[in-house]
Design a protein around this motif. Sequence first.
Motif, PDB file in Angstrom:
ATOM      1  N   THR A 107      50.278 -10.343 -21.439  1.00 53.55           N
ATOM      2  CA  THR A 107      49.360  -9.158 -21.380  1.00 53.55           C
ATOM      3  C   THR A 107      47.867  -9.655 -21.890  1.00 53.55           C
ATOM      4  N   ARG A 108      47.794 -10.307 -22.922  1.00 53.07           N
ATOM      5  CA  ARG A 108      46.358 -10.569 -23.637  1.00 53.07           C
ATOM      6  C   ARG A 108      45.843 -11.566 -22.340  1.00 53.07           C
ATOM      7  N   GLU A 109      46.703 -12.463 -21.877  1.00 50.08           N
ATOM      8  CA  GLU A 109      46.157 -13.551 -21.052  1.00 50.08           C
ATOM      9  C   GLU A 109      45.493 -12.825 -19.946  1.00 50.08           C
ATOM     10  N   LEU A 110      46.319 -11.672 -19.220  1.00 50.77           N
ATOM     11  CA  LEU A 110      45.672 -11.116 -18.251  1.00 50.77           C
ATOM     12  C   LEU A 110      44.581 -10.513 -18.163  1.00 50.77           C
ATOM     13  N   MET A 111      44.451  -9.974 -19.618  1.00 50.58           N
ATOM     14  CA  MET A 111      43.269  -9.073 -19.801  1.00 50.58           C
ATOM     15  C   MET A 111      42.021  -9.927 -19.926  1.00 50.58           C
ATOM     16  N   GLN A 112      42.303 -11.016 -20.623  1.00 54.01           N
ATOM     17  CA  GLN A 112      41.227 -12.142 -20.660  1.00 54.01           C
ATOM     18  C   GLN A 112      40.793 -12.662 -19.288  1.00 54.01           C
ATOM     19  N   LEU A 113      41.706 -13.107 -18.294  1.00 47.79           N
ATOM     20  CA  LEU A 113      41.365 -13.400 -17.175  1.00 47.79           C
ATOM     21  C   LEU A 113      40.618 -12.173 -16.480  1.00 47.79           C
TER      22      LEU A 113
ATOM     23  N   VAL B 104      38.338 -22.291 -18.603  1.00 49.11           N
ATOM     24  CA  VAL B 104      39.343 -21.170 -17.969  1.00 49.11           C
ATOM     25  C   VAL B 104      40.382 -21.670 -17.339  1.00 49.11           C
ATOM     26  N   ALA B 105      39.748 -22.432 -16.299  1.00 44.94           N
ATOM     27  CA  ALA B 105      40.864 -22.973 -15.094  1.00 44.94           C
ATOM     28  C   ALA B 105      41.869 -23.869 -15.925  1.00 44.94           C
ATOM     29  N   ASP B 106      41.475 -24.647 -17.016  1.00 47.74           N
ATOM     30  CA  ASP B 106      42.318 -25.704 -17.686  1.00 47.74           C
ATOM     31  C   ASP B 106      42.992 -25.016 -18.780  1.00 47.74           C
ATOM     32  N   ASP B 107      42.530 -23.979 -19.160  1.00 39.75           N
ATOM     33  CA  ASP B 107      42.824 -23.315 -20.450  1.00 39.75           C
ATOM     34  C   ASP B 107      42.421 -24.368 -21.784  1.00 39.75           C
ATOM     35  N   ASN B 108      41.446 -24.710 -21.630  1.00 41.03           N
ATOM     36  CA  ASN B 108      40.855 -25.838 -22.538  1.00 41.03           C
ATOM     37  C   ASN B 108      39.870 -25.438 -23.651  1.00 41.03           C
ATOM     38  N   PRO B 109      40.454 -25.427 -24.812  1.00 41.89           N
ATOM     39  CA  PRO B 109      39.537 -24.645 -26.166  1.00 41.89           C
ATOM     40  C   PRO B 109      38.283 -25.472 -26.195  1.00 41.89           C
ATOM     41  N   ASP B 110      38.686 -26.924 -26.064  1.00 42.43           N
ATOM     42  CA  ASP B 110      37.289 -27.853 -26.613  1.00 42.43           C
ATOM     43  C   ASP B 110      36.327 -27.758 -25.622  1.00 42.43           C
TER      44      ASP B 110
END
Length: 227
Positions: free
Chosen positions: A92-98, A156-162
């Motif tokens: 749910t959190r991921e959906l809101m962020q996207l 965002v596309a790679d879910d890459n925090p760095d």
Amino acid sequence: PLSDERVIRPKYLDENLLSTPSLALDLVRREIRYMGNQVHDMLAAIMPAILTGNDAKLTEIEHADERVDTLHADIVIYLGKVSGMELREKQTRELMQLMDVVNDLENIGDVIEMNLVELGRRRIEKGVAVSGATQVVLTDFHQVVIDAVDAAVESVADDNPDAASAVIKMKKEINRASNSAAAHEARRLIADEPHRIEAYTIEMDITEKLQRIYYFARRMARTVAAN
């Protein structure tokens, strides 16, 4: 290069995967990269169009925003369908962020289409010629902003925090580029040239809009860094 095609369809969104939210959200990330490519093309084309392009070039960039708006609408509708599924709290959190990210990308498209295109038209209308030195300063700043938007989309596309953290840290570089552009434009203000005041106003507005685009890129990156 900007595509001539007005009609665009999502590439990755698959209704059959809605019942598996983790896969559906992965598809949304891929679609965000595709939407990001459209925004990149608009952003790359806008600075040459503002500085030296004709009205036809500016109109072409305006039309490209219709593609961005279409993908935005399709992704938002798809995320709405995902939200109707059984989701874990993290999903749910991921959906809101996207959803936030897609809105930020659309906002970048709007700044280009509404504000920057308009500045290009003002330059043509007022008969302003932007000096070679100023073109270099604005083009350098513009490149930094393109890099920030590209990195934010990738993060965002790679879910890459760095990658996300690199975008957030670019704030200093953006401020430096913006201040250098502002200082250069202030020095040019005393140049003995026609349309100096109009040129100064347009150049300062370009700088401000580029900063705004970075603000949206940074917001996108923050959604990844927050996980």
